[in-house]
Design an enzyme around this catalytic site. Structure first.
Site, PDB file in Angstrom:
ATOM      1  CG  HIS A  20      -0.095   0.302   2.525  1.00 40.44           C
ATOM      2  ND1 HIS A  20      -0.285   1.476   2.971  1.00 40.44           N
ATOM      3  CD2 HIS A  20       0.060  -0.710   3.471  1.00 40.44           C
ATOM      4  CE1 HIS A  20      -0.031   1.462   4.050  1.00 40.44           C
ATOM      5  NE2 HIS A  20       0.306   0.571   4.589  1.00 40.44           N
ATOM      6  CB  CYS A  21       1.099   3.913  -1.921  1.00 45.71           C
ATOM      7  SG  CYS A  21      -0.172   3.948  -3.205  1.00 45.71           S
ATOM      8  CE  LYS A  22      -1.881  11.020   1.691  1.00 45.99           C
ATOM      9  NZ  LYS A  22      -2.126  12.975   1.591  1.00 45.99           N
ATOM     10  N   GLY A  54      -3.384   3.809  -3.433  1.00 46.50           N
ATOM     11  CA  GLY A  54      -3.488   2.636  -3.596  1.00 46.50           C
ATOM     12  C   GLY A  54      -3.518   2.656  -5.176  1.00 46.50           C
ATOM     13  CB  THR A  86       0.021   0.535  -4.917  1.00 46.13           C
ATOM     14  OG1 THR A  86       0.378   0.570  -3.370  1.00 46.13           O
ATOM     15  CG2 THR A  86      -0.369  -0.557  -5.135  1.00 46.13           C
TER      16      THR A  86
END
Lengths: 205, 205
Positions: free
Chosen positions: B109-111, B113, B117
């Protein structure tokens, strides 16, 4: 997960993994067959009334994949009616096939993998206890600009509680009995559980 | 797959299964923790430079989940530059963690997605030999209106062949040796394979 040769793989349009052993997509074409082979499918749930094309049937035979067809009409008059074109009883039957792990790995598909497939995956998510906001987010990710309010209403009003209770009842009953049973008695219980699962498969709300 | 109680589950935004044992999403919030528990994660690949929030770290500790952080900046000037903000070497390192089954089940995940990602999943798909059209289709399904041409170019030009050859070389070598080996010799081979996998993990193109 990994291919051993250098042949590029082409998944069907709108392909995605739904859950362990469950996949979704639009209609698979022959160029998608090498990719489908890598999934080692045991069955396909096909949600359109049109007959399955001969070359697809040939592929299924060669891979020993079972076809479950549930003929649901594509929507004709999208804007003229507020009623959903998705029949509840048919989706319930498809859901029962879908959650039976003996049919996994399974691919669900219709024509474009948006509406009919989206509705079946939607009710699966309700069965898995997902909140409605997440179920809708997933539906819309695949339907995009073609998202239909009638489909969302169908998913919202679809009742999975009865089916879940029926299934849990059977599992719980045999789990408890098997805990204290001898090996021989366990085999007997297994046969009885199989019969009960037939009842569950014929469950109607 | 099935929850035993009646608590409704709330997956993180943009959540999806990528492949067996691999998931993707936007940033998980505390209301998503009960859902994440059902995935029985072994690790998380986190693609932002910001420190992981204390309550998320607490959740990871309680579930014995390992955190792999690869700090990739979110894009600042989206339209002013044609260059990608995604660093190749960092994505390569993340890819190596991602394809190592000892880290599965894993959540990327990132912030939101979408971009960081999306780029990591994109290079995974190239590693899995997917055609570029399908890789892009998947990227766009999650990025939607926020799709970035620079990300698509990043995925297109990212070279996975070297990494794949390196990995296949090791697997093939030991597979062949182990075929004829005694039990004792197999244990020795296993140790050697582990050492070679270290080399692979330090692979640089």
């Amino acid at each position: 997960m990994i291919q051993d040769d250098n042949d590029v793989l082409e998944p069907p349009i709108n392909f995605s993994t739904v859950d362990e052993g469950i996949f979704r997509s639009g209609f698979p074409q022959p160029p998608n067959f090498p990719f489908l082979k890598t999934l080692q499918l045991r069955s396909i749930i096909y949600l359109c009334p049109e007959p399955y094309p001969e070359e697809n049937l040939e592929f299924l035979r060669s891979q020993n994949i079972q076809l479950f067809q549930f003929g649901i009409e594509g929507k004709k008059k999208a804007s003229s009616s507020a009623a959903s074109s998705i029949p509840k009883q048919t989706i319930l039957e498809a859901l029962k096939v879908l959650i039976d792990v003996r049919n996994h790995p399974v691919l669900i598909h219709c024509k474009r993998g948006k509406h009919r497939t989206g509705c079946l995956v939607g009710v699966l998510r309700k069965f898995q206890n997902w909140c409605l906001a997440s179920v809708f987010e997933e539906y819309q990710r695949f339907a995009g600009a073609k998202s239909r309010t009638t489909d969302l209403r169908f998913i919202e009003t679809f009742d999975v509680v009865g089916l879940r209770d029926c299934l849990y009842g059977i599992i719980h009953h045999y789990y408890r009995l098997a805990y204290y049973a001898s090996k021989k008695r366990r085999l007997l219980l297994y046969t009885q559980a199989q019969q009960d699962m037939q009842t569950y498969r014929h469950y109607k709300p």
